[in-house]
Structure formats: structure tokens, C-alpha cells
Design a protein around this motif. Structure first.
Motif, PDB file in Angstrom:
ATOM      1  N   LEU A  67       0.808  -1.216   0.000  1.00 46.40           N
ATOM      2  CA  LEU A  67       0.000   0.000   0.000  1.00 46.40           C
ATOM      3  C   LEU A  67       0.843   1.269   0.000  1.00 46.40           C
ATOM      4  O   LEU A  67       0.530   2.233  -0.682  1.00 46.40           O
ATOM      5  N   PHE A  68       1.927   1.262   0.787  1.00 49.71           N
ATOM      6  CA  PHE A  68       2.754   2.472   0.932  1.00 49.71           C
ATOM      7  C   PHE A  68       4.227   2.073   0.845  1.00 49.71           C
ATOM      8  O   PHE A  68       4.976   2.199   1.808  1.00 49.71           O
ATOM      9  N   ARG A  69       4.638   1.594  -0.311  1.00 52.35           N
ATOM     10  CA  ARG A  69       5.976   1.019  -0.418  1.00 52.35           C
ATOM     11  C   ARG A  69       7.092   2.045  -0.202  1.00 52.35           C
ATOM     12  O   ARG A  69       8.223   1.681   0.129  1.00 52.35           O
ATOM     13  N   ASP A  70       6.803   3.323  -0.416  1.00 53.01           N
ATOM     14  CA  ASP A  70       7.828   4.342  -0.223  1.00 53.01           C
ATOM     15  C   ASP A  70       7.872   4.866   1.208  1.00 53.01           C
ATOM     16  O   ASP A  70       8.719   5.691   1.550  1.00 53.01           O
ATOM     17  N   GLN A  71       6.972   4.372   2.044  1.00 52.85           N
ATOM     18  CA  GLN A  71       6.917   4.831   3.430  1.00 52.85           C
ATOM     19  C   GLN A  71       8.071   4.218   4.226  1.00 52.85           C
ATOM     20  O   GLN A  71       8.349   3.031   4.134  1.00 52.85           O
ATOM     21  N   GLU A  72       8.741   5.051   5.001  1.00 53.60           N
ATOM     22  CA  GLU A  72       9.845   4.567   5.826  1.00 53.60           C
ATOM     23  C   GLU A  72       9.305   3.699   6.958  1.00 53.60           C
ATOM     24  O   GLU A  72       8.265   3.995   7.552  1.00 53.60           O
ATOM     25  N   LEU A  73      10.021   2.609   7.263  1.00 56.25           N
ATOM     26  CA  LEU A  73       9.612   1.757   8.372  1.00 56.25           C
ATOM     27  C   LEU A  73       9.643   2.541   9.674  1.00 56.25           C
ATOM     28  O   LEU A  73      10.561   3.316   9.925  1.00 56.25           O
ATOM     29  N   SER A  74       8.631   2.336  10.497  1.00 53.87           N
ATOM     30  CA  SER A  74       8.569   3.016  11.786  1.00 53.87           C
ATOM     31  C   SER A  74       7.918   2.095  12.804  1.00 53.87           C
ATOM     32  O   SER A  74       7.519   0.979  12.478  1.00 53.87           O
ATOM     33  N   GLY A  75       7.821   2.558  14.035  1.00 58.41           N
ATOM     34  CA  GLY A  75       7.242   1.744  15.087  1.00 58.41           C
ATOM     35  C   GLY A  75       8.243   0.804  15.722  1.00 58.41           C
ATOM     36  O   GLY A  75       7.874  -0.234  16.273  1.00 58.41           O
ATOM     37  N   GLY A  76       9.523   1.170  15.632  1.00 59.14           N
ATOM     38  CA  GLY A  76      10.564   0.316  16.201  1.00 59.14           C
ATOM     39  C   GLY A  76      10.933  -0.853  15.317  1.00 59.14           C
ATOM     40  O   GLY A  76      11.640  -1.767  15.757  1.00 59.14           O
ATOM     41  N   ILE A  77      10.469  -0.854  14.068  1.00 58.03           N
ATOM     42  CA  ILE A  77      10.726  -1.955  13.142  1.00 58.03           C
ATOM     43  C   ILE A  77      11.915  -1.600  12.256  1.00 58.03           C
ATOM     44  O   ILE A  77      11.961  -0.519  11.666  1.00 58.03           O
ATOM     45  N   SER A  78      12.854  -2.520  12.182  1.00 54.46           N
ATOM     46  CA  SER A  78      14.040  -2.296  11.362  1.00 54.46           C
ATOM     47  C   SER A  78      14.457  -3.613  10.725  1.00 54.46           C
ATOM     48  O   SER A  78      14.481  -4.652  11.401  1.00 54.46           O
ATOM     49  N   VAL A  79      14.738  -3.583   9.439  1.00 49.12           N
ATOM     50  CA  VAL A  79      15.211  -4.767   8.725  1.00 49.12           C
ATOM     51  C   VAL A  79      16.569  -4.436   8.119  1.00 49.12           C
ATOM     52  O   VAL A  79      16.709  -3.449   7.390  1.00 49.12           O
ATOM     53  N   THR A  80      17.564  -5.233   8.413  1.00 55.42           N
ATOM     54  CA  THR A  80      18.904  -4.997   7.875  1.00 55.42           C
ATOM     55  C   THR A  80      19.245  -6.044   6.828  1.00 55.42           C
ATOM     56  O   THR A  80      18.742  -7.165   6.859  1.00 55.42           O
ATOM     57  N   GLY A  81      20.119  -5.663   5.920  1.00 54.26           N
ATOM     58  CA  GLY A  81      20.552  -6.563   4.865  1.00 54.26           C
ATOM     59  C   GLY A  81      19.932  -6.220   3.530  1.00 54.26           C
ATOM     60  O   GLY A  81      18.807  -5.732   3.466  1.00 54.26           O
ATOM     61  N   GLU A  82      20.688  -6.484   2.478  1.00 58.43           N
ATOM     62  CA  GLU A  82      20.207  -6.194   1.114  1.00 58.43           C
ATOM     63  C   GLU A  82      20.368  -7.414   0.225  1.00 58.43           C
ATOM     64  O   GLU A  82      20.818  -7.324  -0.915  1.00 58.43           O
ATOM     65  N   TYR A  83      19.992  -8.568   0.753  1.00 54.07           N
ATOM     66  CA  TYR A  83      20.071  -9.782  -0.042  1.00 54.07           C
ATOM     67  C   TYR A  83      19.139  -9.647  -1.241  1.00 54.07           C
ATOM     68  O   TYR A  83      18.004  -9.189  -1.103  1.00 54.07           O
ATOM     69  N   PRO A  84      19.593 -10.012  -2.426  1.00 56.06           N
ATOM     70  CA  PRO A  84      18.759  -9.805  -3.619  1.00 56.06           C
ATOM     71  C   PRO A  84      17.526 -10.693  -3.637  1.00 56.06           C
ATOM     72  O   PRO A  84      17.497 -11.764  -3.031  1.00 56.06           O
ATOM     73  N   GLY A  85      16.489 -10.195  -4.339  1.00 59.28           N
ATOM     74  CA  GLY A  85      15.325 -11.029  -4.602  1.00 59.28           C
ATOM     75  C   GLY A  85      14.109 -10.771  -3.763  1.00 59.28           C
ATOM     76  O   GLY A  85      13.138 -11.533  -3.843  1.00 59.28           O
ATOM     77  N   ALA A  86      14.097  -9.713  -2.967  1.00 62.77           N
ATOM     78  CA  ALA A  86      12.909  -9.422  -2.161  1.00 62.77           C
ATOM     79  C   ALA A  86      11.695  -9.229  -3.066  1.00 62.77           C
ATOM     80  O   ALA A  86      11.785  -8.615  -4.136  1.00 62.77           O
ATOM     81  N   ALA A  87      10.559  -9.737  -2.640  1.00 64.72           N
ATOM     82  CA  ALA A  87       9.335  -9.581  -3.421  1.00 64.72           C
ATOM     83  C   ALA A  87       8.922  -8.113  -3.455  1.00 64.72           C
ATOM     84  O   ALA A  87       9.008  -7.415  -2.451  1.00 64.72           O
ATOM     85  N   SER A  88       8.479  -7.662  -4.602  1.00 63.98           N
ATOM     86  CA  SER A  88       8.038  -6.269  -4.738  1.00 63.98           C
ATOM     87  C   SER A  88       6.606  -6.167  -5.242  1.00 63.98           C
ATOM     88  O   SER A  88       6.077  -5.065  -5.382  1.00 63.98           O
ATOM     89  N   THR A  89       5.970  -7.302  -5.505  1.00 64.19           N
ATOM     90  CA  THR A  89       4.566  -7.327  -5.929  1.00 64.19           C
ATOM     91  C   THR A  89       3.853  -8.457  -5.185  1.00 64.19           C
ATOM     92  O   THR A  89       4.503  -9.413  -4.720  1.00 64.19           O
ATOM     93  N   PRO A  90       2.534  -8.385  -5.065  1.00 61.56           N
ATOM     94  CA  PRO A  90       1.814  -9.496  -4.431  1.00 61.56           C
ATOM     95  C   PRO A  90       2.041 -10.824  -5.138  1.00 61.56           C
ATOM     96  O   PRO A  90       2.138 -11.869  -4.485  1.00 61.56           O
ATOM     97  N   GLU A  91       2.120 -10.789  -6.468  1.00 60.69           N
ATOM     98  CA  GLU A  91       2.329 -12.024  -7.222  1.00 60.69           C
ATOM     99  C   GLU A  91       3.674 -12.659  -6.863  1.00 60.69           C
ATOM    100  O   GLU A  91       3.773 -13.883  -6.692  1.00 60.69           O
ATOM    101  N   GLU A  92       4.710 -11.829  -6.758  1.00 65.04           N
ATOM    102  CA  GLU A  92       6.024 -12.355  -6.395  1.00 65.04           C
ATOM    103  C   GLU A  92       6.010 -12.934  -4.987  1.00 65.04           C
ATOM    104  O   GLU A  92       6.595 -13.995  -4.730  1.00 65.04           O
ATOM    105  N   LEU A  93       5.361 -12.244  -4.072  1.00 64.28           N
ATOM    106  CA  LEU A  93       5.324 -12.718  -2.691  1.00 64.28           C
ATOM    107  C   LEU A  93       4.571 -14.040  -2.585  1.00 64.28           C
ATOM    108  O   LEU A  93       5.000 -14.966  -1.863  1.00 64.28           O
ATOM    109  N   ARG A  94       3.450 -14.158  -3.284  1.00 63.82           N
ATOM    110  CA  ARG A  94       2.703 -15.419  -3.244  1.00 63.82           C
ATOM    111  C   ARG A  94       3.513 -16.549  -3.865  1.00 63.82           C
ATOM    112  O   ARG A  94       3.488 -17.689  -3.369  1.00 63.82           O
ATOM    113  N   ALA A  95       4.241 -16.253  -4.945  1.00 63.90           N
ATOM    114  CA  ALA A  95       5.080 -17.286  -5.563  1.00 63.90           C
ATOM    115  C   ALA A  95       6.174 -17.740  -4.603  1.00 63.90           C
ATOM    116  O   ALA A  95       6.469 -18.943  -4.495  1.00 63.90           O
ATOM    117  N   ASP A  96       6.766 -16.790  -3.880  1.00 62.69           N
ATOM    118  CA  ASP A  96       7.825 -17.130  -2.926  1.00 62.69           C
ATOM    119  C   ASP A  96       7.268 -17.949  -1.765  1.00 62.69           C
ATOM    120  O   ASP A  96       7.901 -18.902  -1.303  1.00 62.69           O
TER     121      ASP A  96
END
Length: 418
Positions: free
Chosen positions: A49-78
């Protein structure tokens, strides 16, 4: 069935049977347990819904491993790929920001139709769905408050979002024939010591009362509330503390969520299960691995996970306990993270089922602590692995680390091409 796996299994069965343990029955019971696999490991909690929104609420994800899902279709396939390497039929846990829609819609306006593609996919997979309102990473949560916000208009926005989320959860349950657990967690709190601890908690209580005022069919939706000790930006005070939600959940018949990372860094949740079980109709678990703080590392088969499994099995709590995962690591292959964490959670439950629980309880009751300790230690080296290999082979998923080669192929064929 491979001959070596079948042979090792039969030998293991004999050893366990000498202590009255029916391994076949243990595996049959294990196959009925559903783990709720969290979708947010697949895209580093970005949502759609808000992919450009910065993570907040104490949530932090580190690492830039390739292949993160960027669409619902990709996420469901994964997720489909990950579940193909996990024995059993399970559930997927969604956050509200994972709505699959072309509409421009804010959180308080979400409806079941915005998740219809997820429901259709779940039907194809034969799985259930769980749900969570997303009370973070939004313009109206930037100051660290949502359901306890002092501004009534902002607070109402989050109330309306949680109301909408419960209706979506009920829709999931009705459509899929599997009860949806809708869990509310908010990041509300202060970075430094507050003067008034009561007022925010009163506002949170009133907000929850309004959210839960609408009666929903419990066969379709069960409500849960989740506490936290502290977080980034709420180091000194969290409105939704463990004591707050334990009291609220018990008084209002809501599931109390115990997250393995939401307590003191040296505090485990396994010992809390038997206490809560005496006063509640059910428990929600978020299995994670805290390291120094609520860092949500991939679940490994450590002492705390094994103790959680033992408490659930020894006290017959599995029928009333909803087990979900909650970790996110962007430094490794995200599908591998799902597979490792989920398989380990299932392994911990199996290991608990392969202990001579009744014999241990009797030794304890007789004051024979020598036998209790001796058996608990000796069973750590019993052939659990042979039983696990057989279970994976029987359920049609890779045995031991064979799944890793499949993940690597998927990475080359799919993930690295994104």
C-alpha cells in the motif's frame, strides 16, 4: 520411500517404543498442527500500500540480499515455493499493508475485496489466513502513537482501521473454513520517562472496547492483543505492556499474544504458557529469536524454542494455542529464512512429542529427580533425526538439507532476475 530412511525410522521406533512412545501417533498428531507463516519475511515488511513509506514503530530490517518480493504475485510465488519445502499444511499471516489492489485506499477504508486475490490463492493452496492491522509505518503514526493517541481524530483513524481489519479477518475465516486470528499490536510509547502512564492506557482501553464492540462469529475470527516491553522510540514506556494486555485479554476473553522477542532480553516465554492457560481459553504465540533486543532473528532450534515445544506438548496446550512466526532477516535468502524457521518450529514440537512425558511426570511426582534428570538428558541424543527424515519423506518435502539446493535453484531462476 527410500530404504535407508525407512530402515532408520524402524530402528528409531523401537528405541522410542521401549519407553512407551508411539512414534506413528506422534507424526499423525504433528501433521494436524498448523504454523502461521508470516508474509513480511518475504519483502522486509514493506507491503504494497505504501511502499515508499519509511519503516517506523521500532521496526528495522537490515541486509540487502537480492530477490525481495516487490509485488503481491512475487510474494505469493515465494510463499508457495517455501511451503513446498515445509512438511504439513499451514497458514499464512498477512498484515493490512499487503492488500492486493490497484485502488488508492487508506488503512481505515480497507475492505475484504482488497484481499480477494489472497483468498483465491489460499483456496488453491488449501491453507488458512491470519491477519493483523498495520499500526505503524504511516503518516498518522509518525509521533509514535496510534490507538492511544491524544488527538481524537488520529485515534479514531486507527480505531476504524482495526475495525476494518477484524471484518477482513472474519471474511478470511468464512471463505476458507479456517478460523482467522486477527492480532492487534501497536507501537505506542515514549522514548523517555513519562509523567502520566495512566492516561494513554485508558485511551488504549477505550479504543479497544470500541474496536471489539462489533460481535463477529468466533468460528471465523478470533481476536488477539500483543504486548511489548520496549522498542526503538519507546524505550522508557510502552502503553500496551504485558500487564495491560494480560488484564485486558482475560477480562474481555481475547487471545493474549506472547511474542518471544517482546520481553526482557533474558526472559523466556515458555514458562508463561502454563500460567496463562489456566485463566484463558487460548493463547497466540509469535515465535521469534531475540538477540540483545527484539531483533526478530530467524528461529533456530535453541533452548527457548525447545522449551516452548515441551510446554505445549507436556501440558496438552496445542489444541488451544495458535502458533505463528515473526522474524525478518534481509541479510539471507528470504525463502530459506521461512523454511529454516518453520521447519525448526515443527521439529521442536516433534522432539517434545518424542519424550517420555508421563514417565518424567511420574518420576517428578515421586520425588525421583535423579531419574527425571537422567532421562531428560539421555533423550537429547535419541534418534530424533531419523523420525524427522521419515516425516519429511512421507510428507513429500526435501529431507535434511536437500531443500537448500532447491532454494538455490529458485534464487538463480527467479529471485536474481527481479
Amino acid at each position: 520411500m527410500r530404504q535407508d530412511i525407512a530402515r532408520n525410522y524402524e530402528e528409531a521406533k523401537k528405541q522410542y517404543a521401549s519407553h512407551g512412545i508411539d512414534v506413528d501417533q506422534a507424526l499423525a498428531e504433528l501433521s494436524d498442527i498448523k504454523i502461521s507463516i508470516h508474509c513480511w519475511q518475504g519483502d522486509d515488511v514493506r507491503g504494497f500500500l505504501f511502499r515508499d513509506q519509511e519503516l517506523s514503530g521500532g521496526i528495522s530490517v537490515t541486509g540487502e540480499y537480492p530477490g525481495a518480493a516487490s509485488t503481491p504475485e512475487e510474494l505469493r510465488a515465494d510463499l508457495t515455493k517455501a511451503m513446498s519445502m515445509i512438511p504439513g499444511t499451514h497458514k499464512v499471516n498477512l498484515h493490512a499493508i499487503y492488500a492486493d489492489t490497484d485502488e488508492s485506499v487508506d488503512l481505515d477504508q480497507l475492505e475484504p475485496r482488497h484481499f480477494q486475490k489472497w483468498v483465491d490463492w489460499a483456496k488453491e493452496q488449501g491453507i488458512g489466513l491470519d491477519f493483523n492491522p498495520t499500526c505503524f509505518s504511516h503518516d498518522k503514526s509518525k509521533d509514535g502513537f496510534t490507538l492511544s493517541h491524544p488527538d481524537p481524530e488520529i485515534r479514531q483513524f486507527w480505531i476504524d482501521h482495526c475495525k476494518a481489519s477484524r471484518r477482513i479477518g472474519a471474511y478470511f475465516g468464512e471463505q476458507l473454513g479456517q478460523t482467522c486470528v486477527t492480532n492487534i499490536w501497536v507501537p505506542d510509547g515514549y522514548k523517555d520517562v513519562p509523567v502520566d502512564r495512566m492516561a494513554p492506557r485508558q485511551r488504549l482501553k477505550d479504543a479497544l472496547d470500541e474496536i471489539f464492540a462489533e460481535e463477529l462469529n468466533p468460528a471465523w475470527n478470533l481476536d488477539a492483543v500483543e504486548s511489548k516491553l520496549f522498542g526503538i522510540g519507546s524505550e522508557a514506556y510502552v502503553v500496551g505492556s504485558h500487564e495491560f494486555y494480560m488484564g485486558y485479554g482475560m477480562r474481555n476473553n481475547k487471545l493474549i499474544c506472547l511474542d518471544a522477542g517482546h520481553f526482557h532480553p533474558t526472559e523466556g516465554i515458555a514458562g508463561k504458557l502454563s500460567s496463562l492457560a489456566l485463566f484463558t481459553d487460548g493463547i497466540l504465540l509469535h515465535v521469534s529469536r531475540p538477540m540483545r533486543w527484539d531483533s526478530d532473528h530467524v528461529v533456530i532450534m535453541d533452548d527457548e524454542l525447545l522449551e516452548i515445544g515441551r510446554e505445549l506438548v507436556r501440558n496438552h496446550l496445542l489444541p488451544t494455542t495458535h502458533i505463528g512466526l515473526d522474524f525478518f532477516d534481509g541479510s539471507i535468502n528470504r525463502i530459506a529464512a521461512w523454511v529454516i524457521g518453520t521447519r525448526n518450529t515443527i521439529k521442536a514440537l516433534l522432539r517434545a512429542k518424542l519424550e517420555p512425558t508421563e514417565k518424567l511426570k511420574q518420576a517428578e511426582l515421586d520425588g525421583d529427580y535423579t531419574t527425571r534428570l537422567a532421562l531428560m538428558e539421555e533423550f537429547k541424543s535419541y534418534p530424533f533425526g531419523a523420525v524427522w527424515d521419515y516425516y519429511c519423506e512421507k510428507m513429500g518435502v526435501p529431507v535434511r538439507e536437500e531443500w537448500l539446493a532447491e532454494v538455490k535453484r529458485y534464487e538463480q531462476d527467479v529471485l536474481l532476475k527481479r
